[in-house]
Motif scaffolding. Structure first.
Motif, short mmCIF file in Angstrom:
data_model
loop_
_atom_site.label_atom_id
_atom_site.label_comp_id
_atom_site.label_asym_id
_atom_site.label_seq_id
_atom_site.Cartn_x
_atom_site.Cartn_y
_atom_site.Cartn_z
N LYS A 66 -6.00 54.53 -10.56
CA LYS A 66 -5.43 53.45 -11.37
C LYS A 66 -6.47 52.85 -12.30
O LYS A 66 -6.18 52.50 -13.44
CB LYS A 66 -4.83 52.37 -10.46
N ALA A 67 -7.68 52.73 -11.80
CA ALA A 67 -8.75 52.15 -12.62
C ALA A 67 -9.02 53.00 -13.85
O ALA A 67 -9.18 52.50 -14.97
CB ALA A 67 -10.01 51.99 -11.79
N LYS A 68 -9.08 54.34 -13.67
CA LYS A 68 -9.34 55.22 -14.80
C LYS A 68 -8.17 55.22 -15.79
O LYS A 68 -8.37 55.26 -17.01
CB LYS A 68 -9.58 56.65 -14.30
N ILE A 69 -6.95 55.20 -15.27
CA ILE A 69 -5.78 55.17 -16.14
C ILE A 69 -5.78 53.91 -16.99
O ILE A 69 -5.58 53.96 -18.22
CB ILE A 69 -4.50 55.25 -15.29
N GLN A 70 -6.01 52.78 -16.36
CA GLN A 70 -6.01 51.52 -17.10
C GLN A 70 -7.13 51.46 -18.12
O GLN A 70 -6.93 51.01 -19.26
CB GLN A 70 -6.13 50.35 -16.11
N GLN A 71 -8.31 51.93 -17.75
CA GLN A 71 -9.43 51.92 -18.68
C GLN A 71 -9.16 52.82 -19.88
O GLN A 71 -9.43 52.43 -21.03
CB GLN A 71 -10.70 52.39 -17.96
N ALA A 72 -8.61 54.02 -19.64
CA ALA A 72 -8.34 54.94 -20.74
C ALA A 72 -7.30 54.38 -21.71
O ALA A 72 -7.44 54.49 -22.93
CB ALA A 72 -7.87 56.28 -20.18
N ILE A 73 -6.24 53.77 -21.17
CA ILE A 73 -5.20 53.20 -22.03
C ILE A 73 -5.75 52.01 -22.81
O ILE A 73 -5.45 51.84 -24.00
CB ILE A 73 -3.98 52.80 -21.18
#
Length: 473
Positions: free
Chosen positions: A365-372
């Motif tokens: 979730k952290a990577k998804i949120q950061q990328a978006i």
């Protein structure tokens, strides 16, 4: 059509096309399902016939009528509430009304969405069609994302709300045909994408929001996106139906468009009749880079069940419903392209497209949120925008989180799309390659390789389409 035949369909949807619009349907008692007829006033307009109505006109002062008809401000206010089909008639009344309609077309540029959801209804108690608001402007393209269980469903006319016929008939209608008639008749600009699972996230204030889909659901569902005509923007379609000269047909069509147009974005749907044995089977899409090497473009796509990019196939759907068979088109790959003029002095309506890939390594979730969040900082916020989301079914329970993260940074953007078994895309703007620890197992089925950078697995592709005023740089 023989197995060796080739067929490429090219259409520029920025212009009105009435040639293939169906006439009124004659009721045939033996038919289970019939085509939905056009409203009589639209049918008369297309065929340039006089329409005689047996109605008594209202008695009103001729002086008052003249004031209303000739007052531009009053006329514009009244016409602003009409659907685009009715505006076609009103622009023929006089020069004042015509001028008001043309002005409204430049002002009413907002997108819309629609849904036919069967969670709360059944074919025995009624089917409800909803749309986010009145479709004020001519459609540039109408995209319908339909799951397999909802594709061929039909319903008695009297049980469909609102009724697709002026006076509810005693026949049944294919629900895809109903959506086609309501949203884009008399203009043939509807693209239908059939996939086992669809995604749909309207705006929170919309009447369609209660039908939001964020996870894999299998109940019958039809959701769609309505993009109005944007001045100077065209939507073109290419259907590739044969392996024989597939690449040459694609190259020739792209070359023809590129003479006068610049590509801003591409949507690609590979049907399961054209299985990708390797990345080389689809890498010909990179030809767009050769055509415009210095102009980036958005690209998104996935492998799905079937597409309908030719409106004559709507008749085939109705025939298949009557025979109790599934309708299957001959499309191997269907491609939609958005373009603007090359020689335009300026992009007056700021139309642009961007694409963004959550790769297999973007799993937490952290990577998804950061990328978006990083993507949102690189692209402008437009007055009007929509997003096509094309995701792998194998991303498990990440779908809901991805959409909620995207909605958080793009609160006024509708999200719609489908789930497939292989994704196609490019990062525009470019994104640094992911850093994968040496002891980490990458979650993917095949590596497309840096030389291609176009086919992915266990990924999600967002295609962001924006136009109008830029609210934030």
């Amino acid at each position: 059509m023989s197995a060796n035949s080739q067929n490429v369909t090219y259409s520029g949807s920025g212009e009105q096309d009435h040639e293939n619009t169906e006439g009124a349907v004659t009721e045939v008692m033996s038919a289970k399902c019939v085509k939905v007829p056009l409203d009589e006033h639209i049918f008369a307009l297309i065929n340039k016939n006089n329409l005689v109505r047996q109605e008594e006109p209202l008695k009103c002062s001729s002086n008052l009528i003249d004031k209303v008809i000739l007052n531009y401000i009053i006329v514009k206010e009244i016409l602003s509430n009409l659907s685009w089909q009715d505006k076609l008639l009103c622009e023929l009344v006089c020069t004042t009304w015509n001028s008001a309609v043309q002005t409204l077309r430049r002002e009413q540029l907002g997108p819309g969405d629609f849904v036919t959801d069967f969670r709360t209804h059944s074919l025995t108690c009624g089917t409800v069609y909803k749309q986010s608001g009145k479709f004020h402007n001519n459609p540039l393209v109408v995209m319908a994302f339909v799951n397999t269980s909802g594709f061929n469903m039909s319903c008695q006319c009297k049980l469909i709300k609102p009724s697709p016929c002026l006076r509810p008939c005693k026949k049944e209608h294919c629900l895809i045909d109903v959506v086609h008639k309501i949203s884009c008749a008399p203009k043939d600009c509807m693209n239908i994408i059939r996939s086992d699972y669809t995604t749909y996230m309207p705006l929170p204030q919309s009447v369609t929001f209660e039908h939001t889909l964020t996870n894999l659901k299998s109940h019958p569902f039809i959701g769609g996106l309505y993009i109005p005509v944007i001045p100077d923007v065209k939507f073109h379609t290419i259907n590739l139906k044969s392996n024989g000269n597939m690449q040459d047909d694609f190259y020739n069509t792209v070359d023809e468009i590129a003479k006068e147009r610049t590509f801003k974005g591409v949507l690609v749907y590979v049907t399961d009749k054209y299985l990708l044995r390797s990345v080389e089977d689809i890498v010909f899409l990179n030809y767009l880079k050769d055509v415009q090497p210095n102009v980036p473009y958005a690209l998104g796509g996935c492998i799905i069940e079937d597409t309908i990019f030719e409106q004559r196939d709507i008749d085939g759907i109705v025939d298949a419903v009557n025979k109790g068979n599934d309708f299957i088109s001959e499309n191997l790959i269907s491609i939609g392209l958005f373009t603007i003029p090359k020689e335009s002095p300026c992009n007056e309506y700021n139309f642009d497209m961007y694409s963004f890939i959550l790769e297999s390594s973007d799993w937490t979730k952290a990577k998804i949120q950061q990328a978006i969040n990083e993507f949102s900082k690189k692209v402008p916020k437009f007055e009007y925008s929509v997003v096509i989301k094309l995701s792998c079914v194998g991303r498990d329970q990440k779908h809901k989180w991805e959409q909620e993260c995207f909605r958080a940074v793009f609160p006024n953007t509708r999200i719609i799309g489908c789930f497939g078994n292989g994704e196609i895309g490019v990062n525009h703007p470019t994104r640094p390659p992911p850093v994968v620890p040496t002891n980490c197992v990458k979650r993917h089925r095949r590596d497309s390789g840096p030389q291609f950078g176009i086919v992915y697995s266990y990924s999600t592709v967002f295609v962001y389409i924006g136009w109008g005023k830029i609210t934030l740089p």
